[in-house]
Motif scaffolding. Structure first.
Motif, mmCIF file in Angstrom:
data_model
loop_
_atom_site.group_PDB
_atom_site.id
_atom_site.type_symbol
_atom_site.label_atom_id
_atom_site.label_comp_id
_atom_site.label_asym_id
_atom_site.label_seq_id
_atom_site.Cartn_x
_atom_site.Cartn_y
_atom_site.Cartn_z
ATOM 1 N N GLN A 125 0.825 -1.199 0.000
ATOM 2 C CA GLN A 125 0.000 0.000 0.000
ATOM 3 C C GLN A 125 0.866 1.258 0.000
ATOM 4 O OE1 GLN A 125 -3.632 0.374 0.113
ATOM 5 N NE2 GLN A 125 -3.277 -1.599 -0.848
ATOM 6 N N LEU A 137 3.244 6.255 -7.218
ATOM 7 C CA LEU A 137 2.305 7.193 -7.827
ATOM 8 C C LEU A 137 2.661 8.634 -7.459
ATOM 9 C CD1 LEU A 137 -0.990 5.213 -7.241
ATOM 10 C CD2 LEU A 137 0.014 5.730 -9.449
ATOM 11 N N MET A 184 3.035 10.021 -4.514
ATOM 12 C CA MET A 184 2.423 10.628 -3.337
ATOM 13 C C MET A 184 3.483 10.852 -2.259
ATOM 14 S SD MET A 184 -1.004 8.290 -3.510
ATOM 15 C CE MET A 184 -1.759 8.768 -1.983
ATOM 16 N N TYR A 217 -18.106 -1.071 3.593
ATOM 17 C CA TYR A 217 -18.093 -0.933 2.138
ATOM 18 C C TYR A 217 -16.770 -1.328 1.506
ATOM 19 C CZ TYR A 217 -15.624 3.510 2.727
ATOM 20 O OH TYR A 217 -14.706 4.463 3.058
ATOM 21 N N PHE A 218 -15.709 -1.410 2.328
ATOM 22 C CA PHE A 218 -14.467 -1.913 1.752
ATOM 23 C C PHE A 218 -13.855 -2.979 2.644
ATOM 24 C CE2 PHE A 218 -10.994 0.009 4.242
ATOM 25 C CZ PHE A 218 -11.659 1.020 4.936
ATOM 26 N N LYS A 219 -12.958 -3.762 2.044
ATOM 27 C CA LYS A 219 -12.302 -4.835 2.784
ATOM 28 C C LYS A 219 -10.814 -4.536 2.876
ATOM 29 C CE LYS A 219 -15.586 -8.349 2.766
ATOM 30 N NZ LYS A 219 -16.640 -7.331 2.733
ATOM 31 N N PHE A 224 2.179 -3.738 -9.973
ATOM 32 C CA PHE A 224 2.673 -4.800 -9.098
ATOM 33 C C PHE A 224 2.030 -6.143 -9.417
ATOM 34 C CE2 PHE A 224 2.915 -0.804 -6.834
ATOM 35 C CZ PHE A 224 4.127 -0.846 -6.159
ATOM 36 N N ASN A 240 -2.088 -4.165 -5.489
ATOM 37 C CA ASN A 240 -1.995 -3.093 -4.500
ATOM 38 C C ASN A 240 -2.937 -1.930 -4.762
ATOM 39 O OD1 ASN A 240 -0.010 -4.392 -2.994
ATOM 40 N ND2 ASN A 240 1.635 -3.544 -4.226
ATOM 41 N N LEU A 241 -4.168 -2.227 -5.101
ATOM 42 C CA LEU A 241 -5.153 -1.153 -5.199
ATOM 43 C C LEU A 241 -5.475 -0.650 -3.798
ATOM 44 C CD1 LEU A 241 -7.628 -2.529 -7.892
ATOM 45 C CD2 LEU A 241 -5.764 -0.888 -8.182
ATOM 46 N N PHE A 242 -5.994 0.577 -3.732
ATOM 47 C CA PHE A 242 -6.373 1.136 -2.438
ATOM 48 C C PHE A 242 -7.802 0.689 -2.129
ATOM 49 C CE2 PHE A 242 -3.547 4.633 -4.205
ATOM 50 C CZ PHE A 242 -2.406 4.087 -3.655
ATOM 51 N N PRO A 243 -8.005 -0.135 -1.110
ATOM 52 C CA PRO A 243 -9.296 -0.795 -0.927
ATOM 53 C C PRO A 243 -10.453 0.142 -0.619
ATOM 54 C CG PRO A 243 -7.866 -1.202 0.947
ATOM 55 C CD PRO A 243 -7.023 -0.529 -0.094
ATOM 56 N N GLN A 244 -10.155 1.296 -0.033
ATOM 57 C CA GLN A 244 -11.273 2.161 0.392
ATOM 58 C C GLN A 244 -11.722 3.120 -0.696
ATOM 59 O OE1 GLN A 244 -8.055 2.589 1.184
ATOM 60 N NE2 GLN A 244 -7.695 4.413 2.389
ATOM 61 N N TYR A 245 -11.075 3.045 -1.855
ATOM 62 C CA TYR A 245 -11.505 3.892 -2.969
ATOM 63 C C TYR A 245 -12.169 3.035 -4.042
ATOM 64 C CZ TYR A 245 -8.664 7.636 -1.003
ATOM 65 O OH TYR A 245 -8.145 8.590 -0.173
ATOM 66 N N LEU A 249 -6.981 9.378 -7.590
ATOM 67 C CA LEU A 249 -6.397 9.886 -6.341
ATOM 68 C C LEU A 249 -5.055 10.602 -6.508
ATOM 69 C CD1 LEU A 249 -6.548 10.123 -3.252
ATOM 70 C CD2 LEU A 249 -5.355 7.947 -3.108
ATOM 71 N N ALA A 250 -4.075 9.898 -7.075
ATOM 72 C CA ALA A 250 -2.727 10.466 -7.122
ATOM 73 C C ALA A 250 -2.685 11.724 -7.988
ATOM 74 C CB ALA A 250 -1.740 9.427 -7.645
ATOM 75 N N HIS A 255 -12.471 -5.017 -3.788
ATOM 76 C CA HIS A 255 -12.795 -6.376 -3.369
ATOM 77 C C HIS A 255 -13.963 -6.968 -4.157
ATOM 78 C CE1 HIS A 255 -15.845 -4.332 -0.848
ATOM 79 N NE2 HIS A 255 -16.488 -5.484 -0.901
ATOM 80 N N ARG A 285 -4.562 3.113 -13.305
ATOM 81 C CA ARG A 285 -4.086 3.998 -12.243
ATOM 82 C C ARG A 285 -2.669 4.495 -12.540
ATOM 83 N NH1 ARG A 285 -3.369 1.768 -6.108
ATOM 84 N NH2 ARG A 285 -1.755 0.550 -7.138
ATOM 85 N N ALA A 286 -1.820 3.583 -12.996
ATOM 86 C CA ALA A 286 -0.444 3.974 -13.316
ATOM 87 C C ALA A 286 -0.421 4.913 -14.520
ATOM 88 C CB ALA A 286 0.399 2.733 -13.583
#
Ligand SMILES: Nc1ncnc2c1ncn2[C@@H]1O[C@H](COP(=O)(O)OP(=O)(O)OP(=O)(O)O)[C@@H](O)[C@H]1O
Ligand SMILES: [Mg+2]
Lengths: 232, 261
Positions: free
Chosen positions: A132, A139, A141, A229-231, B92, B96-101, B109-110, B154, B168-169
């Motif tokens: 993560q 990216l 960040m 809503y997310f995992k 990758f 490695n995606l961001f799970p909450q987005y 995002l970036a 997910h 994303r990249a």
């Protein structure tokens, strides 16, 4: 018939007196609960970062602190923090009043819970996969963007259940302050055994605890659901 | 001029020499496949190029600009490293995606965070955001996911997740996009859909470096192949060179071994 109704005659004056006293005790318990959370939630974060620090001495100090605090009873910590200064240093910082006793209790509680919380935070932070952070880095960040925009919410989601357990435990632990005579809910309930010879107020305190922890359980469940809503 | 030149790149982990002097260069629009058996430093090479690891020796030059030179003192400011990183993208093995987005959120995002630093961001916020969103939607359309914009990672298959990761990249418009075994976590069906996306990127002349165990893919899509063994490039050339007439014995065995599977 008349006798029976006499037997079950409710002494409303007594009830009023008891409820008044229990409410007062409950307010005190609630104060301890809220102040402990207000202090321990951020202090736990400091200790968590301390115990993950790259600086050896800082890391070891924090780990040692957590080990001692988690490895000994909270009641012992209360007693030592309250009586220690007076007996060991010959200087009772806390004075003889209720305020001093309350402050001593708060210090013990905040320190104790901060150590428990710190371990939960640490587990939460260390449980976030390295990928993560790396995905954020490639990216472009910044470190703080990665922490706040990527990692933080995942950590929060992970720590809600264990934090919930600690918070429910805290509700009940507030009753420990009675060992240094802070008059919280249970103290006030028990007082009626001695003064009036009645036991029901003691049982009644249980209802307060149950209602309070029940409400918290509902709230925590709602929070968990919000994050469904997310995992991670 | 080469878009990327890597010179004498070395990387040790303690006593272990993982990269022992890697040299290669690629031109704009090249697709370079990196092959070789496990544990030979392929991932480490990509990580060095993407500044996730700091090489112990060597140079990395992009479009003639030296981004890294182990001989010279590097600026370690975050600002600087970020700028260098943005020349590259990395996909990758495990997404490695961001799970909450959401899917769309992952792609945006970036870029959003980057654009926030523009001096005119406040003034043109709405318009900038709309542009980023339109761009992200287009990229997701390109990878065949325009019907999944509001899904969370997910809720997607591995192949779909990897395609989001590619979009994303791409959102940051890297000069060179790197892939580390992008399909090795996927079963064959899903592998095919991801490879198709990479192939279409190759057709649109995206410069790419792909570490892969998919030999037929390397053969079809790459125009340049390097074979890595024990931290060195043992042989490099066109797919024909490597697959039809390998010179090195190890390469022969490796190719032969795969052919007989
Ligand atoms: N952070 C690290 N610390 C120590 N050793 C490492 C580290 N990263 C990689 N290595 C070692 O470096 C060697 C090369 O690893 P690398 O991941 O680059 O190989 P690879 O060619 O990508 O292998 P695979 O095909 O299995 O992905 C391995 O022996 C590995 O154990
Ligand atoms: Mg690898």
């Amino acid at each position: 018939m008349i006798e029976l109704s006499l037997m079950f005659q409710i002494d409303w004056l007594e009830v009023k007196e008891v409820l008044f006293s229990l409410n007062e005790g409950f307010i005190k318990s609630l104060e301890i609960f809220v102040l402990t959370l207000l202090g321990a939630v951020p202090l736990g974060l400091v200790i968590a970062f301390g115990s993950m620090s790259g600086i050896g001495i800082v890391r070891w100090f924090n780990k040692f602190l957590v080990w001692v605090i988690r490895g000994t009873p909270l009641m012992l910590q209360l007693l030592i923090i309250y009586y220690g200064p007076g007996i060991i240093l010959g200087n009772n910082w806390w004075g003889s009043g209720a305020t001093g006793r309350f402050i001593a209790a708060m210090i013990a509680f905040i320190l104790n819970y901060a150590c428990y919380f710190s371990e939960i935070y640490r587990g939460g932070i260390e449980g976030i996969p390295k990928g993560q952070y790396e995905a954020g880095e490639v990216l472009g960040m910044t470190k703080s963007q990665i922490f706040f925009k990527v990692v933080l919410l995942q950590v929060i989601k992970r720590i809600i259940p264990p934090m919930g357990n600690e918070i429910i435990t805290l509700v009940k632990d507030t009753s420990l302050v009675r060992v240094i005579a802070v008059y919280e809910l249970m103290w006030n309930g028990q007082d009626f055994i001695k003064s009036e010879g009645i036991i029901w107020p003691m049982f009644f305190t249980g209802i307060y605890y149950l209602l309070f922890s029940g409400l918290l359980t509902l709230f925590l469940g709602w929070l968990e659901k919000k994050m469904d809503y997310f995992k991670v | 001029m080469a878009i990327l030149e890597v010179k004498n790149l070395k990387k040790n982990f303690g006593e272990l020499e993982v990269l022992k002097g890697i040299d290669f260069s690629i031109e704009k629009g090249d697709v370079m496949a990196v092959i070789g058996s496990s544990g030979n430093g392929k991932t480490t090479l990509l990580r060095c190029i993407n500044f996730l690891e700091t090489p112990d020796a060597g140079e990395i030059i992009v479009n003639g600009e030296t981004l890294f030179d182990a001989e010279k003192k590097q600026s370690t400011s975050e600002e600087n490293i970020r700028k260098k990183r943005l020349h590259f993208g990395l996909v990758f093995q495990n997404f490695n995606l961001f799970p909450q987005y959401t899917v769309l959120g992952n792609v945006m995002l970036a870029k959003e965070l980057l654009e926030k630093e523009r001096p005119d961001y406040r003034k043109n916020k709405k318009q900038i955001k709309a542009e980023i969103e339109a761009e992200a939607k287009k990229l997701l359309d390109d990878v065949g996911l325009s019907d999944k914009l509001d899904y969370y990672p997910h809720q997607l298959s591995g192949g779909q997740q990897q395609r989001v990761a590619i979009a994303r990249a791409l959102a940051l418009k890297p000069d060179i996009l790197c892939f580390d075994e992008p399909t090795s976590a996927l079963d064959p069906e899903l592998t095919a859909e991801v490879l198709k996306v990479i192939k279409s990127l190759a057709e649109s002349k995206m410069t790419m470096i792909v570490v892969t165990h998919e030999m037929s893919f390397a053969k079809d899509v790459a125009n340049k192949i390097i074979f890595m063994d024990e931290g060195k490039i043992l042989e490099e050339g066109t797919p024909e060179d490597i697959f039809e007439n390998p010179k090195n014995q190890r390469v022969k065995e490796f190719i032969g071994g795969i052919a007989t599977i």
